[in-house]
Scaffold this motif. Sequence first.
Motif, PDB file in Angstrom:
ATOM      1  N   PRO A   1     -21.546  11.601  -3.355  1.00 38.30           N
ATOM      2  CA  PRO A   1     -21.332  10.293  -2.718  1.00 38.30           C
ATOM      3  C   PRO A   1     -20.600  10.362  -1.383  1.00 38.30           C
ATOM      4  CG  PRO A   1     -19.597  10.674  -4.283  1.00 38.30           C
ATOM      5  CD  PRO A   1     -20.474  11.901  -4.343  1.00 38.30           C
ATOM      6  N   GLY A   2     -20.240  11.565  -0.902  1.00 37.39           N
ATOM      7  CA  GLY A   2     -19.358  11.667   0.255  1.00 37.39           C
ATOM      8  C   GLY A   2     -17.915  11.451  -0.148  1.00 37.39           C
ATOM      9  N   ASN A   3     -17.016  11.445   0.831  1.00 36.59           N
ATOM     10  CA  ASN A   3     -15.591  11.263   0.547  1.00 36.59           C
ATOM     11  C   ASN A   3     -15.297   9.789   0.278  1.00 36.59           C
ATOM     12  OD1 ASN A   3     -15.546  13.962   1.171  1.00 36.59           O
ATOM     13  ND2 ASN A   3     -14.712  13.665   3.229  1.00 36.59           N
ATOM     14  N   LEU A   4     -14.373   9.550  -0.678  1.00 37.13           N
ATOM     15  CA  LEU A   4     -14.117   8.184  -1.127  1.00 37.13           C
ATOM     16  C   LEU A   4     -12.629   7.950  -1.330  1.00 37.13           C
ATOM     17  CD1 LEU A   4     -16.855   7.968  -3.933  1.00 37.13           C
ATOM     18  CD2 LEU A   4     -17.022   6.988  -1.636  1.00 37.13           C
ATOM     19  N   ARG A   5     -12.244   6.678  -1.356  1.00 36.82           N
ATOM     20  CA  ARG A   5     -10.907   6.296  -1.776  1.00 36.82           C
ATOM     21  C   ARG A   5     -10.961   5.992  -3.269  1.00 36.82           C
ATOM     22  NH1 ARG A   5      -7.148   0.878  -0.604  1.00 36.82           N
ATOM     23  NH2 ARG A   5      -5.247   1.822  -1.443  1.00 36.82           N
ATOM     24  N   VAL A   6     -10.383   6.866  -4.080  1.00 30.25           N
ATOM     25  CA  VAL A   6     -10.452   6.690  -5.530  1.00 30.25           C
ATOM     26  C   VAL A   6      -9.095   6.833  -6.213  1.00 30.25           C
ATOM     27  CG1 VAL A   6     -12.879   7.350  -5.735  1.00 30.25           C
ATOM     28  CG2 VAL A   6     -11.099   9.119  -5.821  1.00 30.25           C
ATOM     29  N   ASP A   7      -8.076   7.303  -5.507  1.00 30.20           N
ATOM     30  CA  ASP A   7      -6.748   7.519  -6.089  1.00 30.20           C
ATOM     31  C   ASP A   7      -5.785   6.472  -5.529  1.00 30.20           C
ATOM     32  OD1 ASP A   7      -7.119  10.437  -7.378  1.00 30.20           O
ATOM     33  OD2 ASP A   7      -8.116  10.376  -5.427  1.00 30.20           O
ATOM     34  N   TYR A   8      -4.978   5.872  -6.417  1.00 33.43           N
ATOM     35  CA  TYR A   8      -4.184   4.721  -6.012  1.00 33.43           C
ATOM     36  C   TYR A   8      -2.761   4.791  -6.560  1.00 33.43           C
ATOM     37  CZ  TYR A   8      -8.790   2.755  -4.965  1.00 33.43           C
ATOM     38  OH  TYR A   8     -10.053   2.544  -4.464  1.00 33.43           O
ATOM     39  N   VAL A   9      -1.823   4.281  -5.747  1.00 32.41           N
ATOM     40  CA  VAL A   9      -0.466   3.979  -6.185  1.00 32.41           C
ATOM     41  C   VAL A   9      -0.187   2.556  -5.711  1.00 32.41           C
ATOM     42  CG1 VAL A   9       1.971   4.595  -6.111  1.00 32.41           C
ATOM     43  CG2 VAL A   9       0.240   6.399  -6.003  1.00 32.41           C
ATOM     44  N   LEU A  10      -0.096   1.617  -6.651  1.00 34.74           N
ATOM     45  CA  LEU A  10      -0.032   0.196  -6.330  1.00 34.74           C
ATOM     46  C   LEU A  10       1.214  -0.417  -6.954  1.00 34.74           C
ATOM     47  CD1 LEU A  10      -3.781  -0.593  -7.107  1.00 34.74           C
ATOM     48  CD2 LEU A  10      -2.765  -0.287  -4.829  1.00 34.74           C
ATOM     49  N   PRO A  11       2.270  -0.658  -6.156  1.00 30.73           N
ATOM     50  CA  PRO A  11       3.492  -1.267  -6.695  1.00 30.73           C
ATOM     51  C   PRO A  11       3.353  -2.770  -6.865  1.00 30.73           C
ATOM     52  CG  PRO A  11       3.748  -0.820  -4.361  1.00 30.73           C
ATOM     53  CD  PRO A  11       2.401  -0.276  -4.746  1.00 30.73           C
ATOM     54  N   SER A  12       4.180  -3.304  -7.743  1.00 26.92           N
ATOM     55  CA  SER A  12       4.205  -4.751  -7.954  1.00 26.92           C
ATOM     56  C   SER A  12       5.125  -5.409  -6.935  1.00 26.92           C
ATOM     57  CB  SER A  12       4.702  -5.063  -9.362  1.00 26.92           C
ATOM     58  OG  SER A  12       6.069  -4.690  -9.514  1.00 26.92           O
ATOM     59  N   TYR A  13       4.908  -6.698  -6.723  1.00 32.52           N
ATOM     60  CA  TYR A  13       5.883  -7.468  -5.969  1.00 32.52           C
ATOM     61  C   TYR A  13       7.197  -7.461  -6.747  1.00 32.52           C
ATOM     62  CZ  TYR A  13       2.571  -9.012  -2.488  1.00 32.52           C
ATOM     63  OH  TYR A  13       1.672  -9.031  -1.453  1.00 32.52           O
ATOM     64  N   GLY A  14       8.285  -7.430  -6.008  1.00 28.63           N
ATOM     65  CA  GLY A  14       9.596  -7.227  -6.608  1.00 28.63           C
ATOM     66  C   GLY A  14      10.118  -5.835  -6.320  1.00 28.63           C
ATOM     67  N   LEU A  15       9.210  -4.933  -5.956  1.00 26.54           N
ATOM     68  CA  LEU A  15       9.574  -3.623  -5.428  1.00 26.54           C
ATOM     69  C   LEU A  15       9.262  -3.636  -3.934  1.00 26.54           C
ATOM     70  CD1 LEU A  15       7.992  -1.424  -8.245  1.00 26.54           C
ATOM     71  CD2 LEU A  15      10.425  -1.881  -7.905  1.00 26.54           C
TER      72      LEU A  15
ATOM     73  N   LEU B   1      -3.281  14.230  -3.030  1.00 29.13           N
ATOM     74  CA  LEU B   1      -2.138  13.478  -3.537  1.00 29.13           C
ATOM     75  C   LEU B   1      -1.918  12.217  -2.721  1.00 29.13           C
ATOM     76  CD1 LEU B   1       1.261  14.860  -4.688  1.00 29.13           C
ATOM     77  CD2 LEU B   1       1.207  13.133  -2.891  1.00 29.13           C
ATOM     78  N   VAL B   2      -1.565  11.137  -3.400  1.00 29.23           N
ATOM     79  CA  VAL B   2      -1.223   9.865  -2.769  1.00 29.23           C
ATOM     80  C   VAL B   2       0.196   9.506  -3.169  1.00 29.23           C
ATOM     81  CG1 VAL B   2      -1.788   7.416  -2.554  1.00 29.23           C
ATOM     82  CG2 VAL B   2      -3.620   9.096  -2.861  1.00 29.23           C
ATOM     83  N   GLY B   3       1.030   9.168  -2.186  1.00 31.06           N
ATOM     84  CA  GLY B   3       2.420   8.840  -2.465  1.00 31.06           C
ATOM     85  C   GLY B   3       2.859   7.549  -1.810  1.00 31.06           C
ATOM     86  N   VAL B   4       3.735   6.812  -2.489  1.00 30.63           N
ATOM     87  CA  VAL B   4       4.312   5.572  -1.968  1.00 30.63           C
ATOM     88  C   VAL B   4       5.812   5.614  -2.208  1.00 30.63           C
ATOM     89  CG1 VAL B   4       4.459   3.074  -2.264  1.00 30.63           C
ATOM     90  CG2 VAL B   4       2.229   4.196  -2.333  1.00 30.63           C
ATOM     91  N   THR B   5       6.581   5.360  -1.160  1.00 28.96           N
ATOM     92  CA  THR B   5       8.036   5.302  -1.276  1.00 28.96           C
ATOM     93  C   THR B   5       8.476   3.844  -1.327  1.00 28.96           C
ATOM     94  OG1 THR B   5       8.306   7.393  -0.113  1.00 28.96           O
ATOM     95  CG2 THR B   5      10.227   5.962  -0.238  1.00 28.96           C
ATOM     96  N   LEU B   6       9.319   3.523  -2.322  1.00 25.88           N
ATOM     97  CA  LEU B   6       9.764   2.160  -2.552  1.00 25.88           C
ATOM     98  C   LEU B   6      11.273   2.091  -2.495  1.00 25.88           C
ATOM     99  CD1 LEU B   6       7.620   1.533  -5.750  1.00 25.88           C
ATOM    100  CD2 LEU B   6       7.022   0.849  -3.431  1.00 25.88           C
ATOM    101  N   LEU B   7      11.760   0.897  -2.276  1.00 25.39           N
ATOM    102  CA  LEU B   7      13.184   0.628  -2.392  1.00 25.39           C
ATOM    103  C   LEU B   7      13.403  -0.054  -3.722  1.00 25.39           C
ATOM    104  CD1 LEU B   7      15.856   0.852  -0.756  1.00 25.39           C
ATOM    105  CD2 LEU B   7      15.488  -1.525  -0.089  1.00 25.39           C
ATOM    106  N   ALA B   8      14.031   0.652  -4.651  1.00 23.52           N
ATOM    107  CA  ALA B   8      14.287   0.098  -5.978  1.00 23.52           C
ATOM    108  C   ALA B   8      15.708  -0.434  -6.032  1.00 23.52           C
ATOM    109  CB  ALA B   8      14.086   1.161  -7.046  1.00 23.52           C
ATOM    110  N   LEU B   9      15.882  -1.687  -6.315  1.00 27.03           N
ATOM    111  CA  LEU B   9      17.197  -2.302  -6.320  1.00 27.03           C
ATOM    112  C   LEU B   9      17.946  -1.982  -7.590  1.00 27.03           C
ATOM    113  CD1 LEU B   9      16.384  -5.814  -4.830  1.00 27.03           C
ATOM    114  CD2 LEU B   9      16.890  -3.671  -3.659  1.00 27.03           C
TER     115      LEU B   9
END
Length: 416
Positions: A365-379, A406-414
């Motif tokens: 299929p060619g290269n695709l976006r298939v890996d996800y890191v999805l934070p919730s609101y509140g983070l 690898l997919v990474g997301v940096t959050l501010l956790a209160l």
Amino acid sequence: MFTQLSRDGPHGMAESSAVRIRVLLACVLLGVVTAQPATAEPRKAGPSKVRFSTFNASLNRSAAGQLVADLSTPDNAQARKVAEVIQVDRPDVLLINEFDYVPDNRAADLFRANYLRRGQNGGKPIDYPYAFTAPVNTGVPSGMDFNRDGRADGPDDAYGFGLFPGQYGMLVLSKYPIDLDRVRTFQKFRWQDMPGALLPDDPATPAKADWYSPRQLEVFRLSSKSHWDVPVRINRTTVHFLVSHPTPPSFDGAEDRNGTRNHDEIRLWADYITGKAGYLYDDKGKRGGLERGAKFVIAGDYNSDPVDGDSVPGAIQQLLDSRRLIDLKPGSRGAVEAARTQGGANLTHGADPRHDTGDFNDNAPGNLRVDYVLPSYGLIPLHSEVFWPVAGSPLARLNDTSDHHLVGVTLLALAR
């Protein structure tokens, strides 16, 4: 090391204006300096930067016991590369897809001791005191002829495609405590118990949704591996790490049994976070979805691109369009470069190649976006990227570690 709030960092991440404004407002209100590196170690009090990542590391093997054998010494070339990628990214909480399940965390313990706690190529070791793994459906015999080839055996007739029980499993590693008593798994939830399920249809018959017989549907499990709700305690806040690895929406026929299953595996989390999961039951019999107001991060290889590929239309949009989730659209310059130089199907894609995470067959299929890191609101999201170095980077030698990046997301956790 990643640079925060840069317009186009070392791996090519471009942040949206909305996210940038949200971050700056949060930092002003909280008095947080945003120039610290993403590799900062967790703090015991106050706001903490916490990095969540997902990596389909292709650490699956073709026979039971082979992964343990490979990880029993510190010199397996592939495992060293996987560990190096993780040591460069330095996530605080990590999901590894395609890590064969072995009871009692045996494979996880070997990987941590022989690879992650040893610096790879002069890199800095990384330690994860907490780990979670559990049985998955891949390779578990069903006794049914799910693929209609006249035989009730083989990897395609297992509850999830696999050569042996546990192949293509999952592993969660964390620097923060995992609340094992509150973990929920959905390995055995039956597909037919999802209201309005997209059960596959045999186009050769007039009946609807009849690819699987009633007897088969009595045992058919929705999750091709499993779905896990793993609560992680970050300071005084619990963040639910919702992880899974839906089946690829291919390797089937006109009935689209894998495509429809992929759609509904994604839907499980979409319902779980939005109060529509009254029908759900976990492996301990507890019913319902995530409690209202809970913070969470959804992560994994979802085998679904928003625009291109073979997914049922709208499959991944069930999450991306959710009002409870933030999609930072992580990207890289390496993915853009790869799409251009590899050509093939990549030249006909409608999506921006910057966001690709999987490096697949150039013809289809060619290269695709298939890996996800999805934070919730509140983070509060700070930044994100795909680890896909450009060809001229010294780290480009790691691009062949897996067919996923690898997919990474940096959050501010209160701390509250």
